[in-house]
Design a protein around this motif. Structure first.
Motif, PDB file in Angstrom:
ATOM      1  N   ALA A  11       0.823  -1.216   0.000  1.00  0.00           N
ATOM      2  CA  ALA A  11       0.000   0.000   0.000  1.00  0.00           C
ATOM      3  C   ALA A  11       0.858   1.267   0.000  1.00  0.00           C
ATOM      4  CB  ALA A  11      -0.919  -0.003   1.217  1.00  0.00           C
ATOM      5  N   ARG A  12       1.848   1.305   0.853  1.00  0.00           N
ATOM      6  CA  ARG A  12       2.663   2.503   1.035  1.00  0.00           C
ATOM      7  C   ARG A  12       3.565   2.791  -0.163  1.00  0.00           C
ATOM      8  NH1 ARG A  12       5.713   3.776   6.636  1.00  0.00           N
ATOM      9  NH2 ARG A  12       3.686   3.062   7.344  1.00  0.00           N
ATOM     10  N   PHE A  13       4.142   1.736  -0.741  1.00  0.00           N
ATOM     11  CA  PHE A  13       5.098   1.926  -1.825  1.00  0.00           C
ATOM     12  C   PHE A  13       4.518   1.611  -3.207  1.00  0.00           C
ATOM     13  CE2 PHE A  13       7.844   1.272   1.920  1.00  0.00           C
ATOM     14  CZ  PHE A  13       8.565   2.450   1.866  1.00  0.00           C
ATOM     15  N   LYS A  14       3.233   1.294  -3.256  1.00  0.00           N
ATOM     16  CA  LYS A  14       2.508   1.067  -4.528  1.00  0.00           C
ATOM     17  C   LYS A  14       3.138  -0.042  -5.375  1.00  0.00           C
ATOM     18  CE  LYS A  14      -0.017   4.792  -3.700  1.00  0.00           C
ATOM     19  NZ  LYS A  14      -0.297   4.750  -2.293  1.00  0.00           N
ATOM     20  N   VAL A  15       3.461  -1.180  -4.709  1.00  0.00           N
ATOM     21  CA  VAL A  15       4.030  -2.335  -5.398  1.00  0.00           C
ATOM     22  C   VAL A  15       3.165  -3.542  -5.050  1.00  0.00           C
ATOM     23  CG1 VAL A  15       6.041  -3.846  -5.608  1.00  0.00           C
ATOM     24  CG2 VAL A  15       6.359  -1.410  -5.279  1.00  0.00           C
ATOM     25  N   GLN A  16       2.626  -4.176  -6.057  1.00  0.00           N
ATOM     26  CA  GLN A  16       1.783  -5.348  -5.838  1.00  0.00           C
ATOM     27  C   GLN A  16       2.582  -6.441  -5.128  1.00  0.00           C
ATOM     28  OE1 GLN A  16      -0.272  -6.794  -9.315  1.00  0.00           O
ATOM     29  NE2 GLN A  16      -0.417  -8.860  -8.471  1.00  0.00           N
ATOM     30  N   HIS A  17       1.964  -7.063  -4.139  1.00  0.00           N
ATOM     31  CA  HIS A  17       2.621  -8.124  -3.374  1.00  0.00           C
ATOM     32  C   HIS A  17       2.898  -9.354  -4.234  1.00  0.00           C
ATOM     33  CE1 HIS A  17       3.442 -11.216  -0.439  1.00  0.00           C
ATOM     34  NE2 HIS A  17       2.503 -11.931  -1.003  1.00  0.00           N
ATOM     35  N   GLU A  18       4.129  -9.871  -4.116  1.00  0.00           N
ATOM     36  CA  GLU A  18       4.501 -11.151  -4.702  1.00  0.00           C
ATOM     37  C   GLU A  18       5.440 -11.836  -3.731  1.00  0.00           C
ATOM     38  OE1 GLU A  18       5.054 -11.491  -8.983  1.00  0.00           O
ATOM     39  OE2 GLU A  18       5.000  -9.306  -9.052  1.00  0.00           O
ATOM     40  N   SER A  19       5.645 -13.109  -3.928  1.00  0.00           N
ATOM     41  CA  SER A  19       6.547 -13.847  -3.049  1.00  0.00           C
ATOM     42  C   SER A  19       7.213 -14.973  -3.824  1.00  0.00           C
ATOM     43  CB  SER A  19       5.752 -14.416  -1.880  1.00  0.00           C
ATOM     44  OG  SER A  19       6.523 -15.328  -1.156  1.00  0.00           O
ATOM     45  N   PRO A  20       8.544 -14.989  -3.754  1.00  0.00           N
ATOM     46  CA  PRO A  20       9.441 -14.021  -3.126  1.00  0.00           C
ATOM     47  C   PRO A  20       9.483 -12.727  -3.928  1.00  0.00           C
ATOM     48  CG  PRO A  20      10.723 -15.606  -4.367  1.00  0.00           C
ATOM     49  CD  PRO A  20       9.293 -16.054  -4.438  1.00  0.00           C
ATOM     50  N   GLN A  21       9.932 -11.685  -3.267  1.00  0.00           N
ATOM     51  CA  GLN A  21       9.977 -10.377  -3.929  1.00  0.00           C
ATOM     52  C   GLN A  21      11.119  -9.545  -3.363  1.00  0.00           C
ATOM     53  OE1 GLN A  21       6.524  -7.831  -3.166  1.00  0.00           O
ATOM     54  NE2 GLN A  21       6.584  -7.161  -5.294  1.00  0.00           N
ATOM     55  N   MET A  22      11.794  -8.811  -4.238  1.00  0.00           N
ATOM     56  CA  MET A  22      12.841  -7.873  -3.844  1.00  0.00           C
ATOM     57  C   MET A  22      12.381  -6.481  -4.267  1.00  0.00           C
ATOM     58  SD  MET A  22      15.862  -7.307  -2.497  1.00  0.00           S
ATOM     59  CE  MET A  22      16.699  -8.890  -2.487  1.00  0.00           C
ATOM     60  N   ILE A  23      12.383  -5.558  -3.317  1.00  0.00           N
ATOM     61  CA  ILE A  23      11.963  -4.183  -3.576  1.00  0.00           C
ATOM     62  C   ILE A  23      13.126  -3.266  -3.215  1.00  0.00           C
ATOM     63  CG2 ILE A  23      10.351  -2.358  -2.908  1.00  0.00           C
ATOM     64  CD1 ILE A  23       8.378  -4.635  -2.158  1.00  0.00           C
ATOM     65  N   VAL A  24      13.496  -2.366  -4.125  1.00  0.00           N
ATOM     66  CA  VAL A  24      14.576  -1.405  -3.884  1.00  0.00           C
ATOM     67  C   VAL A  24      13.953  -0.020  -3.729  1.00  0.00           C
ATOM     68  CG1 VAL A  24      16.726  -0.403  -4.736  1.00  0.00           C
ATOM     69  CG2 VAL A  24      16.151  -2.786  -5.290  1.00  0.00           C
ATOM     70  N   ILE A  25      14.326   0.649  -2.627  1.00  0.00           N
ATOM     71  CA  ILE A  25      13.802   1.975  -2.313  1.00  0.00           C
ATOM     72  C   ILE A  25      14.968   2.951  -2.259  1.00  0.00           C
ATOM     73  CG2 ILE A  25      12.497   3.337  -0.635  1.00  0.00           C
ATOM     74  CD1 ILE A  25      11.384   0.519   0.324  1.00  0.00           C
ATOM     75  N   LYS A  26      14.803   4.044  -2.980  1.00  0.00           N
ATOM     76  CA  LYS A  26      15.827   5.086  -3.015  1.00  0.00           C
ATOM     77  C   LYS A  26      15.105   6.429  -2.977  1.00  0.00           C
ATOM     78  CE  LYS A  26      20.147   6.059  -5.350  1.00  0.00           C
ATOM     79  NZ  LYS A  26      21.083   5.649  -6.374  1.00  0.00           N
ATOM     80  N   ASN A  27      15.583   7.336  -2.153  1.00  0.00           N
ATOM     81  CA  ASN A  27      14.949   8.657  -2.003  1.00  0.00           C
ATOM     82  C   ASN A  27      13.463   8.545  -1.671  1.00  0.00           C
ATOM     83  OD1 ASN A  27      17.375  10.114  -2.511  1.00  0.00           O
ATOM     84  ND2 ASN A  27      17.106   9.651  -4.681  1.00  0.00           N
ATOM     85  N   GLY A  28      13.113   7.531  -0.886  1.00  0.00           N
ATOM     86  CA  GLY A  28      11.742   7.383  -0.399  1.00  0.00           C
ATOM     87  C   GLY A  28      10.765   6.700  -1.335  1.00  0.00           C
TER      88      GLY A  28
END
Length: 130
Positions: free
Chosen positions: A93-110
């Motif tokens: 919800a917060r980062f607007k990325v659909q849930h998957e598993s396994p999943q790698m999410i990279v966050i830069k500058n918020g």
């Protein structure tokens, strides 16, 4: 191989080859605010892992074998999905990325700048964000 190595088991020798991955456990909802702030000075990655999934376990092992970055380059978080599904839902919800598993999410500058799932997850993908 030294003289005393003859007393080591194959398991002991294999352990010596393992490079420890600097995981940080993501287990509290308030850490998401900290992660967003951290990402403003250093990139952050979240690995969402299902401990009951064979695919997730295999992807995690391959990832760990090839990961070579330090905490100073990229901070790496580990989220156990079975224990923390509410945090996973909040990440989506917060980062607007659909849930998957396994999943790698990279966050830069918020904000999320990259995400992979399943067999697309590779440690080398993270290097372009440091």
């Amino acid at each position: 191989m030294g003289f005393l190595d003859i007393f080591k088991t194959p398991r002991d020798l294999a352990k010596e080859e393992i490079i420890e991955v600097p995981w940080h456990v993501l287990s509290k909802m308030e850490q998401l605010d900290e992660i967003r702030e951290e990402s403003k000075t250093n990139p952050v990655a979240i690995f969402k892992h299902s401990t009951r999934c064979g695919i997730s376990r295999g992807v995690l092992k391959l990832f760990e074998k090839s990961y070579s970055l330090t905490d100073n380059q990229l901070k790496l978080y580990y989220l156990d999905l079975l224990e923390n599904r509410n945090i996973s839902n909040e990440i989506a919800a917060r980062f607007k990325v659909q849930h998957e598993s396994p999943q790698m999410i990279v966050i830069k500058n918020g904000v999320v700048v990259h995400h992979d799932s399943h067999h697309s997850i590779e440690a080398s993908h993270l290097e372009k964000f440091i």
